[in-house]
Enzyme design. Structure first.
Site, PDB file in Angstrom:
ATOM      1  N   LYS A 106       0.815  -1.227   0.000  1.00  0.00           N
ATOM      2  CA  LYS A 106       0.000   0.000   0.000  1.00  0.00           C
ATOM      3  C   LYS A 106       0.840   1.266   0.000  1.00  0.00           C
ATOM      4  O   LYS A 106       0.458   2.267  -0.603  1.00  0.00           O
ATOM      5  CB  LYS A 106      -0.988   0.025   1.176  1.00  0.00           C
ATOM      6  CG  LYS A 106      -0.382  -0.266   2.541  1.00  0.00           C
ATOM      7  CD  LYS A 106      -0.343  -1.726   2.796  1.00  0.00           C
ATOM      8  CE  LYS A 106       0.467  -2.080   4.010  1.00  0.00           C
ATOM      9  NZ  LYS A 106      -0.184  -3.040   4.861  1.00  0.00           N
ATOM     10  N   LYS A 206      -3.803   3.436   2.714  1.00  0.00           N
ATOM     11  CA  LYS A 206      -5.003   2.672   2.338  1.00  0.00           C
ATOM     12  C   LYS A 206      -6.157   3.624   1.983  1.00  0.00           C
ATOM     13  O   LYS A 206      -6.914   3.374   1.037  1.00  0.00           O
ATOM     14  CB  LYS A 206      -5.388   1.733   3.477  1.00  0.00           C
ATOM     15  CG  LYS A 206      -4.352   0.612   3.665  1.00  0.00           C
ATOM     16  CD  LYS A 206      -4.534  -0.084   5.007  1.00  0.00           C
ATOM     17  CE  LYS A 206      -3.588  -1.271   5.144  1.00  0.00           C
ATOM     18  NZ  LYS A 206      -3.524  -1.795   6.507  1.00  0.00           N
TER      19      LYS A 206
HETATM   20  P1  NDP Z   1       8.132  -9.015   6.204  1.00  0.00           P
HETATM   21  O1  NDP Z   1       9.086  -7.999   6.738  1.00  0.00           O
HETATM   22  O2  NDP Z   1       7.695 -10.105   7.093  1.00  0.00           O
HETATM   23  O3  NDP Z   1       8.763  -9.685   4.889  1.00  0.00           O
HETATM   24  C1  NDP Z   1       9.479  -8.966   3.948  1.00  0.00           C
HETATM   25  C2  NDP Z   1      10.194  -9.956   3.034  1.00  0.00           C
HETATM   26  O4  NDP Z   1      10.874  -9.221   2.028  1.00  0.00           O
HETATM   27  C3  NDP Z   1      11.235 -10.802   3.752  1.00  0.00           C
HETATM   28  O5  NDP Z   1      11.194 -12.123   3.274  1.00  0.00           O
HETATM   29  C4  NDP Z   1      12.566 -10.152   3.345  1.00  0.00           C
HETATM   30  O6  NDP Z   1      13.634 -11.073   3.266  1.00  0.00           O
HETATM   31  C5  NDP Z   1      12.230  -9.667   1.960  1.00  0.00           C
HETATM   32  N1  NDP Z   1      13.066  -8.562   1.529  1.00  0.00           N
HETATM   33  C6  NDP Z   1      13.307  -7.395   2.166  1.00  0.00           C
HETATM   34  N2  NDP Z   1      14.113  -6.621   1.429  1.00  0.00           N
HETATM   35  C7  NDP Z   1      14.395  -7.324   0.306  1.00  0.00           C
HETATM   36  C8  NDP Z   1      15.179  -7.070  -0.848  1.00  0.00           C
HETATM   37  N3  NDP Z   1      15.858  -5.923  -0.983  1.00  0.00           N
HETATM   38  N4  NDP Z   1      15.239  -8.022  -1.812  1.00  0.00           N
HETATM   39  C9  NDP Z   1      14.575  -9.190  -1.684  1.00  0.00           C
HETATM   40  N5  NDP Z   1      13.790  -9.481  -0.615  1.00  0.00           N
HETATM   41  C10 NDP Z   1      13.727  -8.557   0.364  1.00  0.00           C
HETATM   42  O7  NDP Z   1       6.900  -8.178   5.633  1.00  0.00           O
HETATM   43  P2  NDP Z   1       5.381  -8.665   5.497  1.00  0.00           P
HETATM   44  O8  NDP Z   1       5.352 -10.007   4.880  1.00  0.00           O
HETATM   45  O9  NDP Z   1       4.678  -8.430   6.769  1.00  0.00           O
HETATM   46  O10 NDP Z   1       4.818  -7.565   4.485  1.00  0.00           O
HETATM   47  C11 NDP Z   1       5.076  -7.646   3.105  1.00  0.00           C
HETATM   48  C12 NDP Z   1       4.189  -6.666   2.373  1.00  0.00           C
HETATM   49  O11 NDP Z   1       2.840  -7.006   2.618  1.00  0.00           O
HETATM   50  C13 NDP Z   1       4.330  -5.201   2.793  1.00  0.00           C
HETATM   51  O12 NDP Z   1       4.096  -4.368   1.684  1.00  0.00           O
HETATM   52  C14 NDP Z   1       3.201  -5.034   3.790  1.00  0.00           C
HETATM   53  O13 NDP Z   1       2.778  -3.696   3.912  1.00  0.00           O
HETATM   54  C15 NDP Z   1       2.153  -5.879   3.132  1.00  0.00           C
HETATM   55  N6  NDP Z   1       1.099  -6.354   4.018  1.00  0.00           N
HETATM   56  C16 NDP Z   1       1.427  -6.982   5.170  1.00  0.00           C
HETATM   57  C17 NDP Z   1       0.429  -7.457   5.995  1.00  0.00           C
HETATM   58  C18 NDP Z   1       0.727  -8.133   7.284  1.00  0.00           C
HETATM   59  O14 NDP Z   1      -0.222  -8.384   8.036  1.00  0.00           O
HETATM   60  N7  NDP Z   1       1.975  -8.432   7.607  1.00  0.00           N
HETATM   61  C19 NDP Z   1      -0.981  -7.307   5.633  1.00  0.00           C
HETATM   62  C20 NDP Z   1      -1.206  -6.643   4.366  1.00  0.00           C
HETATM   63  C21 NDP Z   1      -0.192  -6.192   3.597  1.00  0.00           C
HETATM   64  P3  NDP Z   1      14.179 -11.877   4.562  1.00  0.00           P
HETATM   65  O15 NDP Z   1      13.091 -12.904   4.842  1.00  0.00           O
HETATM   66  O16 NDP Z   1      15.432 -12.469   4.106  1.00  0.00           O
HETATM   67  O17 NDP Z   1      14.300 -10.859   5.632  1.00  0.00           O
HETATM   68  N1  HSE Z   2       0.374  -3.323   9.302  1.00  0.00           N
HETATM   69  C1  HSE Z   2      -0.848  -3.479   8.618  1.00  0.00           C
HETATM   70  C2  HSE Z   2      -1.979  -3.469   9.626  1.00  0.00           C
HETATM   71  C3  HSE Z   2      -0.865  -4.771   7.864  1.00  0.00           C
HETATM   72  O1  HSE Z   2      -1.718  -3.591  10.825  1.00  0.00           O
HETATM   73  O2  HSE Z   2      -3.127  -3.311   9.229  1.00  0.00           O
HETATM   74  C4  HSE Z   2      -2.109  -4.955   7.032  1.00  0.00           C
HETATM   75  O3  HSE Z   2      -2.145  -4.049   5.983  1.00  0.00           O
END
Ligand code: NDP
Ligand code: HSE
Length: 429
Positions: A106, A206
């Site tokens: 987002k 959002k």
């Molecule tokens: P995390 O921090 O858990 O995961 C991020 C991932 O990206 C990790 O696997 C990390 O690698 C990888 N990463 C970071 N930098 C790089 C890079 N330069 N090159 C390649 N890989 C990279 O984040 P989330 O999964 O929580 O969130 C991901 C997305 O989803 C975000 O945009 C977030 O806003 C969105 N989102 C998240 C929600 C949630 O509830 N968590 C809900 C809705 C949307 P490594 O594992 O090696 O650290």
């Molecule tokens: N950090 C976000 C939240 C993840 O707490 O709603 C979902 O977009």
């Protein structure tokens, strides 16, 4: 069914990405049947390649996300890294190299959605992002497709799971702010930098996305008025309770009554306990959409967390793969209305203002005069005195935000007003 698989590159394998990979593997047969071709995880880009990742073939893991999206044989790139860079460049590169894109990002879409949509259109590819708003809740597709024939006037709701989790804990268990934030982070709800959640940036992103789609107008993050929830105190919850309310961090996108402009804002607000949003607990989200013909619709469900968010990502993946197989693309950006986004001062709502004042004759009249001078009509006043000081709680009728700001500025200048303890908008009545 086509036997040659559609190849998917997964960028990021954290809270969301690991669940996307898990569901792709465990539901592979159903996904293939629904799409009409198998989907194959062709590569997984991460930052720390040595980390053990359950269910992921280590041979697929790479730190070179750029090479992965440039491979040329990738059909769909799923971006769940987050943040602006390298996500923006990777998505653009993926589109240039013939892949459609599914993203949960987002922050990036609120900042650069127009450019990314233009790139997708230029290359004849899809850019889908249902997971970017309100986790598992289908909201983007209903707004973009199901309500495409209606006129949306208002989108109001709780769109951040972390802050709802914290406010709910503070309200229901009396937990401290930091303790509740730590728990939300451990549960995978918070952003990599939780400031994005608690200061309202995530909800504002959002709101920008929702307003853009709802009003067919480009709305960027900077257009959204934003106030976080870090200053909400136990005293605010006590005041809210006395009014029969609770406190939620709300995102509110509205079309002006004359239809000529829109506003988008995120801030904590008191809402009556009887309002459906008051009973949204934990990391759940709920969004009301009000439109001319449909009336009021409510969308409710898990707003954050790995599996719920992966559900939305997988829904997009299926849609995008179906489009690829039928040689089409889904709806792109619709910004034809190009309505101006008005400043916060133009918003009209009610206010709860808590003042510390001197407890002596004439103070109440003095305070009331300031409200009247700024055109803000008072609904109720409650005063409690103690040791020559008093706490004065004023609840107003609907007024312009600019008028309320002027009122507060003038109140602060009165000798008899020792301080403005809190100002909170009252919504949902
Ligand atoms: P995390 O921090 O858990 O995961 C991020 C991932 O990206 C990790 O696997 C990390 O690698 C990888 N990463 C970071 N930098 C790089 C890079 N330069 N090159 C390649 N890989 C990279 O984040 P989330 O999964 O929580 O969130 C991901 C997305 O989803 C975000 O945009 C977030 O806003 C969105 N989102 C998240 C929600 C949630 O509830 N968590 C809900 C809705 C949307 P490594 O594992 O090696 O650290
Ligand atoms: N950090 C976000 C939240 C993840 O707490 O709603 C979902 O977009």
């Amino acid at each position: 069914m086509r036997t040659r698989p559609l190849k998917v590159a997964l960028l990021g394998c954290g809270v969301v990405g690991s669940e996307v990979a898990r569901i792709m593997t465990t539901h592979a047969d159903d996904l293939a049947a629904r799409i009409g071709a198998p989907v194959e995880l062709a590569g997984v880009a991460v930052r720390r390649p040595a980390k053990v990742r359950a269910g992921i073939d280590p041979a697929l893991v790479t730190t070179d996300a750029t090479a992965l999206v440039k491979r040329g044989d990738i059909d769909v790139v799923v971006e769940v890294i987050g943040g602006i860079e390298p996500a923006r460049t990777l998505i653009t590169t993926a589109l240039e190299h013939g892949a459609s894109v599914v993203s949960a990002n987002k922050a990036l879409l609120a900042q650069d959605g127009a450019a990314l949509h233009a790139a997708a259109e230029e290359h004849g590819k899809d850019l889908y992002y249902e997971a970017a708003v309100a986790g598992a809740i289908p909201l983007i597709r209903p707004l973009r497709e199901s309500l495409a024939g209606d006129k949306v006037n208002r989108v109001l709701g709780i769109v951040n799971g972390t802050t709802n989790f914290i406010l709910d804990k503070m309200d229901s268990t009396g937990a401290g702010y930091q303790e509740a934030l730590d728990e939300a982070t451990a549960l995978g709800y918070a952003e990599a930098d939780p400031t994005a959640d608690v200061e309202g940036f995530d909800a504002a992103a959002k709101a920008a996305i929702l307003a853009g789609i709802a009003f067919h107008t480009r709305v960027r993050l900077d257009d959204v008025h934003r106030e976080g929830m870090t200053e909400v105190t136990a005293a605010d919850f006590r005041s809210a309770k006395r009014m029969g309310c609770t406190i939620k961090l709300l995102a509110i996108c509205e079309r002006a009554e004359d239809g000529a402009s829109v506003t988008a804002r995120v801030h904590p607000a008191m809402i009556p306990l009887g309002h459906p949003l008051a009973s949204v607990r934990g990391a759940y989200n709920a969004v009301f959409v009000e439109s001319d013909a449909a009336g009021q619709l409510m969308f409710y469900g898990p707003g954050a967390g790995g599996a719920p968010t992966a559900s939305a990502v997988l829904g997009d993946l299926v849609a995008v793969c179906r489009n690829l197989l039928s040689g089409t693309t889904g709806p792109g950006e619709s910004a034809y209305a190009a309505l101006p986004v008005s400043p916060m001062g133009d918003v009209v709502t009610r206010y709860h203002i808590s003042l510390d004042v001197a407890d002596k004759p004439g103070v109440l009249a003095q305070v009331a005069t300031v409200f009247a001078e700024h055109g803000v009509s008072i609904d109720t006043v409650r005063q409690q005195g103690k040791d020559g000081e008093a706490s004065l709680v004023v609840v107003t009728h609907r007024a312009f935000d600019a008028s309320l700001s002027g009122t507060v500025e003038a109140l602060r200048k009165l000798d008899t007003v020792r301080g403005v303890a809190s100002i909170m908008r009252v919504e949902g009545e």
